[in-house]
Write a protein that holds these residues in place. Structure first.
Motif, PDB file in Angstrom:
ATOM      1  N   LYS A 165      11.249 -23.406   9.679  1.00  0.00           N
ATOM      2  CA  LYS A 165      11.619 -24.173   8.502  1.00  0.00           C
ATOM      3  C   LYS A 165      10.478 -24.305   7.506  1.00  0.00           C
ATOM      4  CE  LYS A 165      15.112 -26.893  10.953  1.00  0.00           C
ATOM      5  NZ  LYS A 165      15.564 -28.252  11.356  1.00  0.00           N
ATOM      6  N   LYS A 166       9.386 -24.926   7.953  1.00  0.00           N
ATOM      7  CA  LYS A 166       8.307 -25.219   7.020  1.00  0.00           C
ATOM      8  C   LYS A 166       6.967 -24.801   7.592  1.00  0.00           C
ATOM      9  CE  LYS A 166      10.650 -29.265   5.035  1.00  0.00           C
ATOM     10  NZ  LYS A 166      10.565 -30.722   4.766  1.00  0.00           N
ATOM     11  N   GLY A 167       5.999 -24.618   6.695  1.00  0.00           N
ATOM     12  CA  GLY A 167       4.636 -24.359   7.104  1.00  0.00           C
ATOM     13  C   GLY A 167       3.833 -25.634   7.107  1.00  0.00           C
ATOM     14  N   VAL A 168       2.526 -25.510   7.323  1.00  0.00           N
ATOM     15  CA  VAL A 168       1.679 -26.694   7.350  1.00  0.00           C
ATOM     16  C   VAL A 168       1.561 -27.334   5.970  1.00  0.00           C
ATOM     17  CG1 VAL A 168       0.347 -25.928   9.331  1.00  0.00           C
ATOM     18  CG2 VAL A 168      -0.361 -25.231   7.033  1.00  0.00           C
ATOM     19  N   ASP A 169       1.960 -26.603   4.922  1.00  0.00           N
ATOM     20  CA  ASP A 169       1.949 -27.168   3.572  1.00  0.00           C
ATOM     21  C   ASP A 169       3.203 -27.983   3.278  1.00  0.00           C
ATOM     22  OD1 ASP A 169       3.785 -25.146   3.486  1.00  0.00           O
ATOM     23  OD2 ASP A 169       2.797 -23.999   1.889  1.00  0.00           O
ATOM     24  N   GLY A 170       4.159 -28.047   4.244  1.00  0.00           N
ATOM     25  CA  GLY A 170       5.376 -28.823   4.069  1.00  0.00           C
ATOM     26  C   GLY A 170       6.450 -28.136   3.260  1.00  0.00           C
ATOM     27  N   LYS A 171       6.211 -26.877   2.855  1.00  0.00           N
ATOM     28  CA  LYS A 171       7.180 -26.151   2.042  1.00  0.00           C
ATOM     29  C   LYS A 171       8.094 -25.312   2.927  1.00  0.00           C
ATOM     30  CE  LYS A 171       4.089 -25.846  -1.967  1.00  0.00           C
ATOM     31  NZ  LYS A 171       3.401 -24.955  -2.921  1.00  0.00           N
ATOM     32  N   ASP A 172       9.349 -25.147   2.472  1.00  0.00           N
ATOM     33  CA  ASP A 172      10.301 -24.331   3.217  1.00  0.00           C
ATOM     34  C   ASP A 172       9.820 -22.882   3.270  1.00  0.00           C
ATOM     35  OD1 ASP A 172      11.902 -26.517   3.560  1.00  0.00           O
ATOM     36  OD2 ASP A 172      13.224 -26.061   1.868  1.00  0.00           O
ATOM     37  N   LYS A 173      10.082 -22.226   4.408  1.00  0.00           N
ATOM     38  CA  LYS A 173       9.681 -20.844   4.589  1.00  0.00           C
ATOM     39  C   LYS A 173      10.909 -19.954   4.775  1.00  0.00           C
ATOM     40  CE  LYS A 173       5.365 -21.920   4.436  1.00  0.00           C
ATOM     41  NZ  LYS A 173       4.519 -21.531   3.289  1.00  0.00           N
ATOM     42  N   THR A 174      10.782 -18.704   4.373  1.00  0.00           N
ATOM     43  CA  THR A 174      11.866 -17.739   4.502  1.00  0.00           C
ATOM     44  C   THR A 174      11.766 -17.019   5.847  1.00  0.00           C
ATOM     45  OG1 THR A 174      11.902 -17.371   2.115  1.00  0.00           O
ATOM     46  CG2 THR A 174      12.964 -15.703   3.508  1.00  0.00           C
ATOM     47  N   ASP A 175      12.857 -16.997   6.591  1.00  0.00           N
ATOM     48  CA  ASP A 175      12.868 -16.265   7.851  1.00  0.00           C
ATOM     49  C   ASP A 175      12.645 -14.780   7.599  1.00  0.00           C
ATOM     50  OD1 ASP A 175      13.391 -18.630   9.098  1.00  0.00           O
ATOM     51  OD2 ASP A 175      15.547 -18.281   9.284  1.00  0.00           O
ATOM     52  N   LEU A 176      11.968 -14.115   8.549  1.00  0.00           N
ATOM     53  CA  LEU A 176      11.709 -12.680   8.442  1.00  0.00           C
ATOM     54  C   LEU A 176      12.493 -11.958   9.529  1.00  0.00           C
ATOM     55  CD1 LEU A 176       7.833 -12.802   7.936  1.00  0.00           C
ATOM     56  CD2 LEU A 176       9.586 -12.500   6.191  1.00  0.00           C
ATOM     57  N   ASN A 177      13.322 -11.012   9.129  1.00  0.00           N
ATOM     58  CA  ASN A 177      14.128 -10.248  10.071  1.00  0.00           C
ATOM     59  C   ASN A 177      13.878  -8.758   9.862  1.00  0.00           C
ATOM     60  OD1 ASN A 177      15.378 -12.721  10.818  1.00  0.00           O
ATOM     61  ND2 ASN A 177      16.754 -12.524   9.070  1.00  0.00           N
ATOM     62  N   VAL A 178      13.661  -8.027  10.945  1.00  0.00           N
ATOM     63  CA  VAL A 178      13.337  -6.607  10.847  1.00  0.00           C
ATOM     64  C   VAL A 178      14.178  -5.805  11.839  1.00  0.00           C
ATOM     65  CG1 VAL A 178      11.535  -4.858  10.931  1.00  0.00           C
ATOM     66  CG2 VAL A 178      10.965  -7.179  10.211  1.00  0.00           C
ATOM     67  N   PHE A 179      14.835  -4.761  11.328  1.00  0.00           N
ATOM     68  CA  PHE A 179      15.543  -3.807  12.169  1.00  0.00           C
ATOM     69  C   PHE A 179      14.783  -2.489  12.134  1.00  0.00           C
ATOM     70  CE2 PHE A 179      18.467  -0.175  12.336  1.00  0.00           C
ATOM     71  CZ  PHE A 179      18.975  -0.341  13.619  1.00  0.00           C
ATOM     72  N   SER A 180      14.511  -1.925  13.318  1.00  0.00           N
ATOM     73  CA  SER A 180      13.760  -0.674  13.420  1.00  0.00           C
ATOM     74  C   SER A 180      14.510   0.326  14.279  1.00  0.00           C
ATOM     75  CB  SER A 180      12.376  -0.911  14.036  1.00  0.00           C
ATOM     76  OG  SER A 180      11.638  -1.893  13.366  1.00  0.00           O
ATOM     77  N   ILE A 181      14.447   1.593  13.890  1.00  0.00           N
ATOM     78  CA  ILE A 181      14.919   2.682  14.722  1.00  0.00           C
ATOM     79  C   ILE A 181      13.914   3.808  14.580  1.00  0.00           C
ATOM     80  CG2 ILE A 181      16.445   3.556  12.877  1.00  0.00           C
ATOM     81  CD1 ILE A 181      18.272   4.603  15.152  1.00  0.00           C
ATOM     82  N   GLY A 182      13.390   4.299  15.701  1.00  0.00           N
ATOM     83  CA  GLY A 182      12.278   5.236  15.602  1.00  0.00           C
ATOM     84  C   GLY A 182      12.220   6.247  16.725  1.00  0.00           C
ATOM     85  N   LEU A 183      11.288   7.152  16.551  1.00  0.00           N
ATOM     86  CA  LEU A 183      10.995   8.200  17.520  1.00  0.00           C
ATOM     87  C   LEU A 183       9.506   8.093  17.853  1.00  0.00           C
ATOM     88  CD1 LEU A 183      12.069  10.751  19.019  1.00  0.00           C
ATOM     89  CD2 LEU A 183      11.323  12.073  17.033  1.00  0.00           C
ATOM     90  N   ILE A 184       9.188   8.044  19.145  1.00  0.00           N
ATOM     91  CA  ILE A 184       7.802   7.858  19.560  1.00  0.00           C
ATOM     92  C   ILE A 184       7.418   8.933  20.587  1.00  0.00           C
ATOM     93  CG2 ILE A 184       8.474   6.201  21.352  1.00  0.00           C
ATOM     94  CD1 ILE A 184       5.844   4.706  20.747  1.00  0.00           C
ATOM     95  N   HIS A 185       6.210   9.451  20.441  1.00  0.00           N
ATOM     96  CA  HIS A 185       5.716  10.485  21.338  1.00  0.00           C
ATOM     97  C   HIS A 185       4.271  10.178  21.724  1.00  0.00           C
ATOM     98  CE1 HIS A 185       5.129  14.516  23.089  1.00  0.00           C
ATOM     99  NE2 HIS A 185       3.949  14.497  22.514  1.00  0.00           N
ATOM    100  N   SER A 186       3.962  10.275  22.996  1.00  0.00           N
ATOM    101  CA  SER A 186       2.592  10.071  23.464  1.00  0.00           C
ATOM    102  C   SER A 186       2.049  11.380  24.007  1.00  0.00           C
ATOM    103  CB  SER A 186       2.557   9.000  24.553  1.00  0.00           C
ATOM    104  OG  SER A 186       3.346   9.381  25.663  1.00  0.00           O
ATOM    105  N   PHE A 187       0.752  11.564  23.887  1.00  0.00           N
ATOM    106  CA  PHE A 187       0.117  12.806  24.378  1.00  0.00           C
ATOM    107  C   PHE A 187      -1.261  12.488  24.949  1.00  0.00           C
ATOM    108  CE2 PHE A 187      -0.903  12.341  19.896  1.00  0.00           C
ATOM    109  CZ  PHE A 187      -2.256  12.625  19.825  1.00  0.00           C
TER     110      PHE A 187
END
Length: 359
Positions: free
Chosen positions: A337-359
């Motif tokens: 909801k709020k930060g330490v400054d007392g102001k409303d905060k915007t929720d952060l939502n992230v959708f990811s789809i990826g390809l990962i390779h290790s070597f």
């Protein structure tokens, strides 16, 4: 032609014994997701992660990196070892973690029956324990308990100018200590001082770990003269304690952790507790996973700050196409909801789809 070939073979045969006791390994991870993020600036999308913290603080939790490491047998059970690891952005090259070569790890040291000793820069023992949970996320956002949105960065995940010692394993126990000092000392400012330590115990499917981290003089150092009105706050000190454990039961892997953190400046003393949990279920090549951080209400100068608690959670699936290559999809959301400054905060939502390779 034959003489040149013969000379090359002879020189190679002479030189070979000099390298017989040494190894050099090339390793790395290549991870390029497509991300869609809802932030304070609206919905944004991009390939490779939205890595501009000022506009869309998502990034990639398992970033692309390339590394080199090796060792040399010195005899009597002792080895010299080294490691160089650099983060890379493949999608545009405009940003790399920390910037510069060896921005992730850079070490040289000795190891043997006495343990492992190193000089350089890299992950702290505290971070090694936090990674128990953070490693469950590959795409946008993370489950890094050492970063709390309302309290700020509780600990640095790497120390510069560091010396590190890892104890040898004995009866399932091991541990590590690390110290790093800043190069910012002046006549009026004390240098930054960083300390981190952990102890771990592993027995079959169970792992338990505790870690402590202390960083002093993080913002310019500890000023020894009065601070003028409007001047930056100096002498910030961060302390954090983390207790964590995991257990594997058949196809399930469960993790639970508790953290107590304090961030002190010249004018404000803030502290907060947090809980983090993860669960993963693997069937054949598919792993289903979920995680949650519950950041409790912040206390500032002894007073609870209302609505400063928040929750971050994630759901994901990862499918191994081979031993080294996998595809994944993840969704991570912040709810506060709020930060330490007392102001409303915007929720952060992230959708990811990826390809990962290790070597």
């Amino acid at each position: 032609m034959r003489k040149s070939l013969l000379a090359s073979l002879v020189l190679g045969a002479i030189a070979a014994p000099a390298f017989a006791d040494g190894t050099v390994t090339l390793y790395g991870i290549v991870n390029v997701p497509f991300e869609v993020a809802k932030t304070a600036n609206g919905t944004q999308s991009g390939v490779g992660g939205l890595g501009n913290p000022a506009q869309s603080p998502t990034g990639i939790n398992t970033p692309t990196r390339i590394g080199f490491k090796g060792d040399e047998n010195l005899g009597d059970g002792m080895k010299a070892w080294w490691q160089i690891e650099t983060g890379i952005n493949l999608d545009d090259t405009t940003y790399t973690s920390g910037n510069g070569f060896a921005n992730r790890e850079g070490w040289v040291g000795l190891q043997g029956d006495f343990g492992k000793f190193g000089l350089g820069r890299g992950k702290t023992p505290y971070t090694n324990v936090a990674d128990i949970f953070d490693s469950s996320v590959d795409g946008g956002r993370d489950l890094a308990i050492y970063k709390q949105a309302n309290l700020g960065t509780v600990t640095s995940n790497r120390f510069d100018n560091a010396i590190r010692y890892d104890f040898p394993t004995a009866g399932g126990f091991t541990g590590a200590v690390m110290y790093g000092s800043g190069e910012n000392k002046t006549a009026d400012v004390s240098a930054t001082k960083n300390f981190s330590a952990n102890v771990r115990y592993a027995n079959g499917p169970f792992t338990v770990a505790a870690a402590f981290n202390s960083q002093k003089n993080l913002v310019g150092g500890d000023v020894k003269v009065p601070i003028p009105a409007g001047a930056p706050v100096y002498g910030t000190k961060n302390d954090a304690f983390l207790l964590a454990g995991t257990v594997a039961i058949d196809a399930w892997k469960l993790g639970l952790g508790y953290q107590h953190a304090k961030v002190d400046t010249n004018t404000t003393k803030r502290k907060a507790d947090a809980w983090v949990g993860t669960v993963a279920y693997t069937i054949d090549a598919l792993t289903l996973k979920a995680g949650l951080i519950d950041n409790l209400k912040i206390k500032s100068n002894g007073t609870d700050l209302d609505d400063t608690n928040y929750i971050r959670w994630n759901l994901g699936a990862k499918y191994a196409l081979s031993k080294r290559t996998a595809v994944y999809t993840e969704y991570t959301a912040d709810d506060y909801k709020k930060g330490v400054d007392g102001k409303d905060k915007t929720d952060l939502n992230v959708f990811s789809i990826g390809l990962i390779h290790s070597f």
